[in-house]
Design a protein around this motif. Structure first.
Motif, PDB file in Angstrom:
ATOM      1  N   THR A 115       0.833  -1.200   0.000  1.00 26.37           N
ATOM      2  CA  THR A 115       0.000   0.000   0.000  1.00 26.37           C
ATOM      3  C   THR A 115       0.873   1.258   0.000  1.00 26.37           C
ATOM      4  OG1 THR A 115      -1.599   1.266   1.300  1.00 26.37           O
ATOM      5  CG2 THR A 115      -0.125  -0.142   2.529  1.00 26.37           C
ATOM      6  N   ALA A 116       0.294   2.356  -0.505  1.00 26.86           N
ATOM      7  CA  ALA A 116       1.011   3.632  -0.430  1.00 26.86           C
ATOM      8  C   ALA A 116       0.817   4.293   0.940  1.00 26.86           C
ATOM      9  CB  ALA A 116       0.522   4.579  -1.524  1.00 26.86           C
ATOM     10  N   TRP A 117      -0.052   3.728   1.774  1.00 27.14           N
ATOM     11  CA  TRP A 117      -0.232   4.287   3.121  1.00 27.14           C
ATOM     12  C   TRP A 117       1.028   4.059   3.954  1.00 27.14           C
ATOM     13  CZ3 TRP A 117       0.037   2.105   7.988  1.00 27.14           C
ATOM     14  CH2 TRP A 117      -0.353   2.941   9.046  1.00 27.14           C
ATOM     15  N   ARG A 118       1.441   5.051   4.644  1.00 24.69           N
ATOM     16  CA  ARG A 118       2.569   4.933   5.566  1.00 24.69           C
ATOM     17  C   ARG A 118       2.244   5.684   6.848  1.00 24.69           C
ATOM     18  NH1 ARG A 118       3.635   1.567   2.659  1.00 24.69           N
ATOM     19  NH2 ARG A 118       5.592   0.790   1.855  1.00 24.69           N
TER      20      ARG A 118
ATOM     21  N   ALA B  44      -0.926  10.069  -2.934  1.00 21.48           N
ATOM     22  CA  ALA B  44      -0.761  10.250  -1.482  1.00 21.48           C
ATOM     23  C   ALA B  44       0.025  11.526  -1.189  1.00 21.48           C
ATOM     24  CB  ALA B  44      -0.048   9.036  -0.884  1.00 21.48           C
TER      25      ALA B  44
END
Lengths: 198, 79
Positions: free
Chosen positions: B15-18, B68
């Motif tokens: 995922t690009a979520w961090r 993002a």
């Protein structure tokens, strides 16, 4: 050769639209430039941090007469962030100067440090391939389709646990469905005679 | 660790979520930290493919990583 510096004046003036155009050509090569650090740092986190910093410092980037000055600056920032992270985590990366805290070359990677490898922008996506992928995505059904589309739509805005809850799935089931969807799209693409670029 | 568990960890880190630190800096994904060196290399290759797919599907030709970052810039402008 594509020169992404055409976007530089507008990026420096604060245009997110121009930055989007720059990102389209810059992200791929910047990510690949981090490949040699992939075993030691989370390259996704390094890349996002690099892109945010580029947005902040673009106004101070002065073209040097060669194309893609902002992309080359981004490449240096990405490499330096990776080296800083490696040093912070005290991991040794064979062949990387400055890898490991206090090791040879530590502290010698400033903005004017050793030259980074040449970097070229990514060409725009092939419209035929885009159409084939769109058709493959249309053929996806059920939970794999919903999971992949939600992951893409959220664009890193939410953790997967939240996305899974929205689909009433357990986290592991959500992850399995995203993987399955991506594999199905790749397989569909292969059957159409094309391959996913990397 | 079983192959299925490894696959799940790699997918989780795709995922690009961090997560973010209190100072706003972007942190390593917890799943990535649990990967072996070999699986981190695999994760990198899978990320290249996943972002290529996203770019090809996106009307402006950018990936979830770029989205993002743009969202973060927009939020910073609003605040």
């Amino acid at each position: 050769m594509i020169d992404l510096d055409v976007y530089l004046p507008e990026i420096a003036a604060g245009s997110e639209e121009a930055f989007t155009g720059w990102l389209a050509g810059a992200e791929g090569p910047l990510r690949r430039s981090l490949g040699r650090f992939a075993a030691s740092v989370d390259t996704e986190a390094m890349l996002q941090e690099t892109l945010l910093r580029i947005w902040q410092v673009a106004g101070r980037c002065r073209p040097d007469g060669q194309p893609n000055s902002l992309l080359r600056l981004a490449s240096r920032i990405a490499r330096n962030l990776a080296l800083d992270e490696i040093r912070r985590r005290r991991v040794v990366v064979p062949g990387v100067v400055g890898g490991g805290a206090g090791g040879p070359g530590a502290g010698d990677h400033g903005a004017d440090g050793p030259a980074v490898e040449p970097i070229d922008p990514e060409p725009p996506p092939d419209p035929i391939l885009r159409e084939r992928i769109r058709r493959c995505l249309e053929r996806l059904r059920g939970a794999p389709r919903r999971a992949l589309l939600l992951r893409i739509e959220s664009a890193g805005g939410e953790p997967d646990g939240d996305l899974a809850a929205r689909l009433n799935l357990r986290l592991n089931t959500f992850l399995q469905n995203v993987t399955r969807a991506r594999r199905q799209v790749a397989l569909c693409l292969e059957r159409s005679g094309a391959r996913m670029p990397s | 660790m079983s192959e299925r568990e490894r696959d799940a960890l790699i997918e989780a880190a795709l995922t690009a979520w961090r997560p973010r630190a209190p100072d706003g800096s972007i942190l390593t994904h917890p799943a990535w930290a649990d990967l072996s060196e070999a699986d981190r290399a695999r994760h990198f290759d899978e990320t290249l493919r996943a972002r290529s797919l996203e770019r090809l599907l996106d009307p402006e030709g950018i990936s979830t990583t770029a989205r993002a970052v743009l969202a973060r810039i927009a939020r910073a402008r609003e605040s």
